[in-house]
Design a protein around this motif. Structure first.
Motif, PDB file in Angstrom:
ATOM      1  N   PHE A  38     -75.619 -21.882 -33.699  1.00  0.00           N
ATOM      2  CA  PHE A  38     -74.317 -22.324 -34.254  1.00  0.00           C
ATOM      3  C   PHE A  38     -72.910 -21.687 -33.542  1.00  0.00           C
ATOM      4  N   PHE A  39     -73.178 -20.368 -33.364  1.00  0.00           N
ATOM      5  CA  PHE A  39     -71.949 -19.649 -32.632  1.00  0.00           C
ATOM      6  C   PHE A  39     -72.344 -19.712 -31.338  1.00  0.00           C
ATOM      7  N   ALA A  44     -70.758 -22.929 -30.187  1.00  0.00           N
ATOM      8  CA  ALA A  44     -69.201 -22.897 -30.216  1.00  0.00           C
ATOM      9  C   ALA A  44     -68.529 -22.112 -28.979  1.00  0.00           C
ATOM     10  N   ILE A  45     -69.282 -21.040 -28.598  1.00  0.00           N
ATOM     11  CA  ILE A  45     -68.906 -19.997 -27.575  1.00  0.00           C
ATOM     12  C   ILE A  45     -69.136 -20.843 -26.236  1.00  0.00           C
ATOM     13  N   ALA A  50     -68.953 -23.937 -25.920  1.00  0.00           N
ATOM     14  CA  ALA A  50     -67.840 -25.006 -25.764  1.00  0.00           C
ATOM     15  C   ALA A  50     -66.713 -24.378 -25.179  1.00  0.00           C
ATOM     16  N   ALA A  51     -66.166 -23.155 -25.647  1.00  0.00           N
ATOM     17  CA  ALA A  51     -65.156 -22.431 -25.394  1.00  0.00           C
ATOM     18  C   ALA A  51     -65.222 -22.025 -23.685  1.00  0.00           C
ATOM     19  N   ILE A  55     -75.421 -31.462 -34.165  1.00  0.00           N
ATOM     20  CA  ILE A  55     -74.269 -30.351 -33.545  1.00  0.00           C
ATOM     21  C   ILE A  55     -74.471 -30.531 -32.262  1.00  0.00           C
ATOM     22  N   VAL A  70     -71.657 -31.918 -29.660  1.00  0.00           N
ATOM     23  CA  VAL A  70     -70.807 -30.938 -28.919  1.00  0.00           C
ATOM     24  C   VAL A  70     -71.136 -30.851 -27.370  1.00  0.00           C
ATOM     25  N   PHE A 129     -67.546 -16.802 -38.464  1.00  0.00           N
ATOM     26  CA  PHE A 129     -67.045 -18.140 -38.460  1.00  0.00           C
ATOM     27  C   PHE A 129     -65.427 -18.174 -38.342  1.00  0.00           C
ATOM     28  N   SER A 151     -64.827 -17.315 -34.709  1.00  0.00           N
ATOM     29  CA  SER A 151     -65.132 -18.227 -33.740  1.00  0.00           C
ATOM     30  C   SER A 151     -64.010 -19.249 -33.602  1.00  0.00           C
ATOM     31  N   GLY A 152     -63.221 -19.692 -34.767  1.00  0.00           N
ATOM     32  CA  GLY A 152     -62.256 -20.617 -34.917  1.00  0.00           C
ATOM     33  C   GLY A 152     -61.111 -19.992 -34.108  1.00  0.00           C
ATOM     34  N   LEU A 181     -62.109 -20.243 -30.427  1.00  0.00           N
ATOM     35  CA  LEU A 181     -61.556 -21.474 -29.832  1.00  0.00           C
ATOM     36  C   LEU A 181     -60.381 -21.997 -29.579  1.00  0.00           C
TER      37      LEU A 181
END
Lengths: 103, 212
Positions: free
Chosen positions: A66-67, A70-71, A73-74, B58, B62, B148, B151-152, B155
């Protein structure tokens, strides 16, 4: 009991990682380099999820994945912004031309 | 049931590997992005088989919905110049490096295959909660709450940084000398322009750029 052995997933992930890294070494288009990085991240994610299936008492691998997503995407957002800025300066996509810091 | 699982696995891994090869080998970056999309869909299928349903969703949302679309936007913004012309400079070290990496990885795979015991390990059935949104969210908001939130923040910083980097410098036309339009103005008339004549002589923004 699952019928497809977990080693097969690991082999697929390893082959995908090698494809991504060979593409990163071989290609010179900056966009393709970024896509190769995404391929390698996906291979690592697949490995993490496969090992999480072997040890299913918690979700450590899936949370890690999951992380990583997210990374990724960044990383894609910032990388593509840098590619656009580079194109604006050099009018090319070749990674060999990215030598602005060379004196 | 077993044959269906193997068939699904074979289809998904075929999508993954062929998509990866297409990404790396395509000369046109649009085809490369489509190969990346294929690979991502295949990996989502493999996640489903590994009882990671939330991650499969996801992955589609994503990766396929955001990252590949972002790539496509940039490729279409750049137009034909996104495809770099073929030339032979620095080809030898790249091919040598890629060949060494490919050969060593094939060797590593052969070593692992020869060292592994025959017969695959039996995996017990997953608990019912593995990979569901409830279980994953529970762990994410108890054990993983600090990463978590971090990571917010990451972003947010990445979005601000991407906007700041990609926006570029806008030339204010009122500050230009008389008679000079934005066509002749260089955003940074300095060492870069001297080092690369003509590289900065274009327009300040991509939107004002003439077609190639």
């Amino acid at each position: 009991m699952i019928s497809v052995p977990i080693e097969y997933y690991l082999v697929v992930a390893a082959v995908l990682f090698v494809i991504g890294s060979i593409g990163f070494l071989l290609r010179r288009n900056l966009l393709v380099l970024l896509m190769s990085i995404e391929l390698m991240l996906n291979a690592v994610n697949l490995t993490l999820v496969a090992y999480n299936r072997v040890h299913p008492h918690d979700h450590a691998g899936q949370i890690f994945t999951f992380f990583v997503i997210a990374i990724a995407a960044a990383e894609a957002a910032v990388g593509l912004a840098i590619v656009l800025a580079f194109y604006r300066i050099r009018k090319t996509m070749r990674s060999d031309d990215a030598d602005l810091l060379r004196s | 049931m077993k044959i269906f699982e193997f068939a699904f696995f074979g289809l998904a891994s075929l999508l993954v590997l062929l998509g990866g090869l297409a990404t790396v080998a395509a000369r046109n970056p649009i085809r490369g992005a489509m190969g990346l999309l294929t690979s991502i869909v295949g990996i989502a299928g493999l996640y489903l088989m590994l009882s990671a349903e939330f991650l499969a969703a996801i992955q589609i949302l994503v990766y396929a919905g955001a990252i590949v679309i972002l790539f496509l936007f940039v490729i279409m913004l750049l137009g034909p110049s996104a495809t770099s012309p073929r030339d032979a400079r620095t080809a030898v070290p790249r091919y040598v490096g890629a060949g060494v990496l490919g050969a060593s990885s094939i060797g590593a795979l052969a070593l692992v295959a020869s060292a592994s015991k025959p017969g695959v390990t039996a995996i017990p059935a997953a608990p019912e909660s593995l990979g569901t949104i409830e279980a994953l969210g529970h762990e994410l908001f108890t054990k993983g709450i600090v990463p978590f939130e971090l990571s917010g923040a990451l972003l947010l910083v990445a979005v601000i940084g991407a906007v700041a980097v990609a926006r570029g410098k806008q030339v204010d036309p009122t500050l230009l000398p008389a008679g000079e339009g934005p066509d002749t103005a260089s955003p940074e008339p300095g060492d870069q322009g001297a080092a690369q004549p003509g590289a900065l002589a274009g327009h300040a923004t991509l939107s004002a750029k003439e077609p190639h």
